[in-house]
Enzyme design. Structure first.
Site, PDB file in Angstrom:
ATOM      1  N   LEU A  43      42.226  29.009  37.487  1.00 28.10           N
ATOM      2  CA  LEU A  43      41.408  27.896  37.949  1.00 28.10           C
ATOM      3  C   LEU A  43      40.064  28.428  38.424  1.00 28.10           C
ATOM      4  CD1 LEU A  43      43.915  25.744  40.079  1.00 28.10           C
ATOM      5  CD2 LEU A  43      42.825  25.050  37.939  1.00 28.10           C
ATOM      6  N   ASP A  44      38.986  27.702  38.130  1.00 24.64           N
ATOM      7  CA  ASP A  44      37.668  28.079  38.635  1.00 24.64           C
ATOM      8  C   ASP A  44      37.663  28.014  40.159  1.00 24.64           C
ATOM      9  OD1 ASP A  44      36.644  28.412  36.084  1.00 24.64           O
ATOM     10  OD2 ASP A  44      35.954  26.327  35.936  1.00 24.64           O
ATOM     11  N   PRO A  45      36.748  28.752  40.812  1.00 28.66           N
ATOM     12  CA  PRO A  45      36.700  28.735  42.285  1.00 28.66           C
ATOM     13  C   PRO A  45      36.586  27.333  42.895  1.00 28.66           C
ATOM     14  CG  PRO A  45      35.392  30.551  41.460  1.00 28.66           C
ATOM     15  CD  PRO A  45      35.831  29.766  40.247  1.00 28.66           C
ATOM     16  N   ALA A  47      37.816  24.604  41.766  1.00 24.92           N
ATOM     17  CA  ALA A  47      38.989  23.787  41.466  1.00 24.92           C
ATOM     18  C   ALA A  47      40.105  24.019  42.477  1.00 24.92           C
ATOM     19  CB  ALA A  47      39.489  24.087  40.066  1.00 24.92           C
TER      20      ALA A  47
END
Length: 307
Positions: A43-45, A47
């Site tokens: 997951l992106d930061p 998210a």
């Protein structure tokens, strides 16, 4: 000190915003070192939501977890674009003369995005370009032309639309970038769009409602938060082993198939992967393939020989 040598399962963690997936994995690794850990589905930061961390021998099942369908609840902001395709990048407001998109127009565009489609990853993504990550090259100012990849989007449901905010529920396969869906939707509508919020609510059988906060997990209680590895392979046919089968597994021998001990009472297809279990299908002991001579050929064995 607890004995962690037998840890075998998966942590369903609720990732908070502002940290990377690797940050969360590193916390688990430091907690139970030297036990192996690995995560499925970065997951992106920005998210939040479900991040699965495999522990012990379950790290060999990471690819199986990654194949599971993923469910997201996301918010797109229309009328804006950014270099990262989300709200963390350099944002540009798009000036356009046309009326704001109608809900029917948005629904039509989203319908065309479902199924097996070609999608170009964002420039700021972890895909490899000549041995380097795309985001590293993008940060250095390199112009990138990333290749489209085939992905599968099972469904897109509009939850709420009030210009410029669009809230969606998206169910998709591995490798899908939700940011790319926002970017492509904005391009089709002619007004631009970026992803302004993202929460993963499910991967396979693992749901956000059952997730745990990493701050509540300790070396002493981590075993209480582990989901059994059998849950990872829920979609596979299962075969419950008796004591002779276990002995054969530990000796590297094939197992004679008996349909009476199959979870569905049927004979698998040739080369079909079967989950080998014990204790009434409750514990995963190996993965095997079904051979033409009605034997199960072990491929991945999780049992350890007694010391």
């Amino acid at each position: 000190m607890p004995d962690l040598s037998n840890l075998f399962g998966v942590l369903n963690l609720n990732k908070p915003a502002g940290i990377t997936s690797r940050d969360l994995v590193n916390k688990v690794q430091r907690m139970i070192k030297p036990v192996k850990v690995g995560h499925a589905g970065t997951l992106d930061p920005m998210a939040t939501g479900v991040l699965l961390v495999c522990v012990g021998p379950a790290t060999r099942l990471v690819s199986t977890l990654q194949e599971g369908a993923k469910t997201y609840v996301t918010e797109f902001t229309l009328g804006q674009t950014s270099d990262t395709d989300d709200s963390t990048g350099v944002i540009e407001t798009i000036q356009f003369d046309d009326p704001q998109p109608l809900l029917t127009d948005i629904a039509s565009c989203l319908d065309a995005m479902t199924g097996i489609i070609s999608q170009v990853p964002p420039d700021y993504s972890a895909v490899h370009v000549d041995g380097q990550r795309a985001y590293a090259l993008a940060r250095k100012g390199h112009e990138l032309t990333l290749k489209a990849r085939q992905i599968e989007i099972h469904s897109i449901e509009i939850l709420r639309y009030e210009w410029p905010r669009l809230e969606l529920k998206i169910v998709c396969g591995s490798g899908t970038y939700i940011r790319s869906i926002a970017r492509d939707l904005g391009a089709q509508l002619g007004c631009g769009a970026l992803m302004s919020r993202l929460e993963r609510t499910q991967i396979g059988e693992f749901a956000l409602r059952d997730s745990a906060d990493i701050e509540l997990i300790t070396r002493d209680n981590i075993s209480q938060h582990l989901w059994p590895a059998i849950k990872i392979v829920h979609q596979l046919s299962k075969y419950d082993c008796n004591s002779q089968d276990i002995t054969d597994l530990l000796c590297g021998r094939r197992i004679v198939f008996d349909s009476h001990r199959s979870s569905d009472g049927t004979t698998p297809e040739f080369k079909q992967t079967v989950a080998l279990t014990q204790n009434a299908f409750s514990e995963l002991v190996a993965l095997a393939t079904f051979e033409l001579d009605h034997r199960l050929q072990p491929q991945t064995v999780f049992l350890r020989r007694p010391q």
